[in-house]
Design an enzyme around this catalytic site. Structure first.
Site, PDB file in Angstrom:
ATOM      1  N   THR A 134       0.640  -1.396   0.067  1.00 14.72           N
ATOM      2  CA  THR A 134      -0.144   0.143  -0.116  1.00 14.72           C
ATOM      3  C   THR A 134       0.852   1.364  -0.030  1.00 14.72           C
ATOM      4  O   THR A 134       0.626   2.273  -0.519  1.00 14.72           O
ATOM      5  CB  THR A 134      -0.777  -0.257   1.349  1.00 14.72           C
ATOM      6  OG1 THR A 134      -1.689  -1.331   1.043  1.00 14.72           O
ATOM      7  CG2 THR A 134      -1.698   1.422   1.201  1.00 14.72           C
ATOM      8  N   THR A 143       1.084  -4.923   4.284  1.00 14.79           N
ATOM      9  CA  THR A 143       0.827  -4.951   5.625  1.00 14.79           C
ATOM     10  C   THR A 143       0.108  -6.577   5.921  1.00 14.79           C
ATOM     11  O   THR A 143       0.501  -7.029   7.029  1.00 14.79           O
ATOM     12  CB  THR A 143      -0.081  -4.086   6.318  1.00 14.79           C
ATOM     13  OG1 THR A 143      -1.220  -3.822   5.600  1.00 14.79           O
ATOM     14  CG2 THR A 143       0.867  -2.684   6.244  1.00 14.79           C
TER      15      THR A 143
END
Length: 661
Positions: A20, A193
């Protein structure tokens, strides 16, 4: 001048795998975009200030800002502070990879072998290129004096990966790239993540005998958004990597640096996405950067760093639930399965049905390694309950307080080692290899009294007097005494807190340790440090316990304490050629890659003085020259060539000198 600047510069390799942190919004949501992250970092002066002419470099004081603002020559904007330096003008850093390298990262497969890729193949599956480097503004060294800049290159993967697509082969790829580029001071890995905790755990095992800082980080909101957590996470990870030697695989998120194999992702929407339920953070970043040095692992094995490049994929995780059938478990345990992480109830409990236990027992008897961990985020498996002991009797191995991500990674790592038997794998699953689980051996209780504290300090004074060639300890030396308050003429006794005692000893122990290293005094070194790291929990000696308290107040631990020039006791021992002291300090966890204020390593000083035996030990431990060392070594070698000093040339060669290009 160039050498001075180099001495105050850390070199960090940033491996950008995707995630991200570098994404943009596309037609189907967030997606990765090649080169975007590197371009963004170049455009922000907090990440890149090559001319030291940005607002960040001149905002340390009112006077500095006013002088910069009034005298700005137009090279950078007062609003952005970004110098206009083209990519071709940027200094470069040599980077190696197992894949062809592009200008800002790895090229795609279609570019393999092409000159456009910007790299050359130097060996089988080894490519290298000089990548443009970015450099941060100069900042104060936390806990030290002076300032430092961080120069870093971005090794970008192509294709960039969403972390949900990360596989075991990608862990090996990261480990390989760290091994190929181990000449860098530290490493930052940008990662998505979702599986970051798995990758951090796996890398902690794959990077064997690690002596440098490796930090994984990412973001919940990408750097492309005005409001994001990417900036803080990236700058925090880069700052810690550039300023501290924490020889572990770590994960940095939301102002916390965690041990990588202790972390799980706890939230998909909070910025505080990760937690380490059973182990405290190694670093807390607030107004100050506070390092929990007493919990930082210090490498004590006399082995050189290497990357293990295998993982066994025949492992799986099985979560127990009420009503789970033996048929379900049996179907799960297919013949190809070599290891299973069994997520049990509470403290390691499972249903007590005989059919279920029989299936598990048969699997264990057939050579499958079954490891029990708790489904609870906090806590550990134990044999406190009968339902837990039944699992152990069936052959299931207790996994302590390991996270599911760590247990699976460790099991895969151990099963990939063909030299280990099934019995050895089972035993090692319960042994902390990288600090991944809490040892069952409790630390010694520190029940020190004021009298014992005074006795320890008097012992310190005795060692000082002996090393300083003062009169012997039995002479009329000043001593600290405590008066018997029950005596009729007793004055008010001197009382102090444990913190005051530790502060006193934190000031005295480093001085004694440096003095002992310079004199090769093994007795005094052992007095300061107690016992080596691997046996510290069995040490109940009062002076050892006091030295542990002192160590917790010294950056890097007492064994890595520095004096005015930034030298550690290992620097001092290596400079003087004291082989016994060097070996002992290394056994206590002395950092072989630590540099002094001039940018020199202990290996450089040993080579400069011609101490070949010390050089060999430091090389075996993984020692290597810094950039500054190579600059000075080149001058020394030139002088040796002119004078025909073959002995010096041999020492420099054995120390691994590499000519600068």
């Amino acid at each position: 001048m160039k050498v001075t600047r180099a001495a105050s510069t850390s070199r960090v390799l940033m491996i950008y795998t995707g995630g991200t942190i570098g994404m943009l919004f596309g037609q189907q949501g967030l997606t990765t975009e090649p080169s975007f992250l590197t371009a963004t970092l170049r455009s922000q002066n907090r990440f890149h200030d090559p001319l030291q002419d940005s607002l960040f470099s001149h905002s340390g004081s009112v006077q500095g800002y006013r002088q910069w603002s009034s005298g700005n020559s137009g090279r950078s904007s007062p609003l952005t502070g970004v110098a206009d330096v083209s990519s071709s003008q940027l200094p470069t850093l040599l980077v190696r990879s197992s894949r062809p390298i592009g200008r800002t990262g790895l090229s795609s497969d279609r570019d393999q072998g092409s000159s456009a890729a910007g790299g050359v193949q130097v060996a089988d599956n080894v490519y290298e290129a000089h990548l443009p480097s970015l450099v941060t503004p100069r900042s104060a060294v936390p806990g030290g004096t002076g300032s430092k800049r961080i120069r870093y290159a971005v090794l970008e993967w192509d294709p960039l990966l969403d972390s949900s697509n990360v596989e075991m082969s990608d862990w090996i790829r990261i480990a390989t790239e760290i091994e190929l580029n181990y000449m860098f001071d530290a490493f930052v890995i940008l990662h998505g993540t979702d599986t970051m905790a798995y990758s951090a755990s796996a890398l902690s095992f794959l990077l064997e005998d690690l002596g440098k800082t490796v930090i994984l980080t990412g973001a919940q909101i990408p750097l492309s958004q005005l409001r994001n957590d990417a900036t803080d996470n990236l700058m925090g990870a880069l700052t810690i990597a550039g300023h501290y030697i924490i020889p572990e695989v770590c994960l940095y998120f939301n102002h916390m640096l965690f041990r990588g194999n202790r972390v799980s992702k706890m939230s998909s929407y909070d910025l505080n996405a990760f937690d380490s339920p059973n182990f405290p953070p190694l670093v807390k970043v607030g107004i100050d950067i506070v390092v929990n040095w007493k919990d930082v692992i210090r490498q004590t094995s006399l082995r050189r760093f290497k990357a293990h490049k295998k993982m066994n994929s025949h492992v799986a995780t099985l979560r127990l639930f009420p009503g789970i059938t033996a048929a379900t478990v049996s179907a799960f345990l297919t013949p190809s399965t070599k290891g299973v992480v069994l997520e049990t109830f509470g403290a390691g409990n499972a249903p007590q049905r005989s059919d279920l236990m029989n299936v598990l027992r048969q699997a264990c008897d057939s050579g499958v390694v079954v490891v029990a961990i708790s489904q609870c985020s906090k806590g550990s498996v134990s044999d406190a309950y009968e339902t837990g002991r039944t699992l152990l009797q069936a052959g299931v191995v207790p996994g302590g307080d390991m996270t599911p991500e760590c247990a699976l990674s460790k099991l895969s790592y151990l099963l990939s080692k063909s030299e280990l038997s099934v019995s050895e794998v089972r035993n090692l699953m319960g042994v902390p290899l990288r600090g991944e689980l809490t040892s069952l051996v409790p630390p010694a209780a520190n029940n020190l009294t004021v009298e014992k504290n005074l006795e320890s300090i008097n012992g310190l004074l005795s060692h000082f007097s002996r090393l300083s060639k003062l009169p012997p300890p039995h002479a009329n030396l000043p001593k600290i005494i405590i008066q018997d308050e029950t005596a009729p003429d007793a004055a008010a006794p001197w009382s102090w807190t444990a913190a005051e005692s530790a502060s006193t000893e934190a000031a005295l122990y480093p001085m004694l340790l440096h003095l002992a290293a310079s004199r090769n005094d093994i007795e005094s070194i052992q007095f300061c440090l107690g016992k080596p790291e691997n046996s510290v929990h069995t040490n109940t000696d009062s002076n050892a316990l006091n030295s542990l308290e002192a160590a917790s107040m010294v950056a890097g631990g007492l064994v890595n304490c520095t004096e005015g020039s930034g030298r550690t006791p290992l620097h001092t021992a290596a400079l003087n050629g004291h082989l016994d002291s060097v070996n002992l300090l290394l056994n206590f966890g002395a950092l072989v890659h630590q540099r002094d204020a001039l940018g020199h390593t202990c290996l450089y000083y040993a080579a400069r003085q011609g101490h070949s035996e010390v050089v060999n030990v430091l090389i075996k431990m993984g020692g290597a020259f810094s950039f500054v060392d190579n600059v000075f070594a080149a001058v020394a070698i030139e002088n040796a060539l002119k004078s025909g000093d073959t002995m010096s040339l041999d020492v420099w060669k054995s120390a691994g000198y590499v000519a600068l290009t």
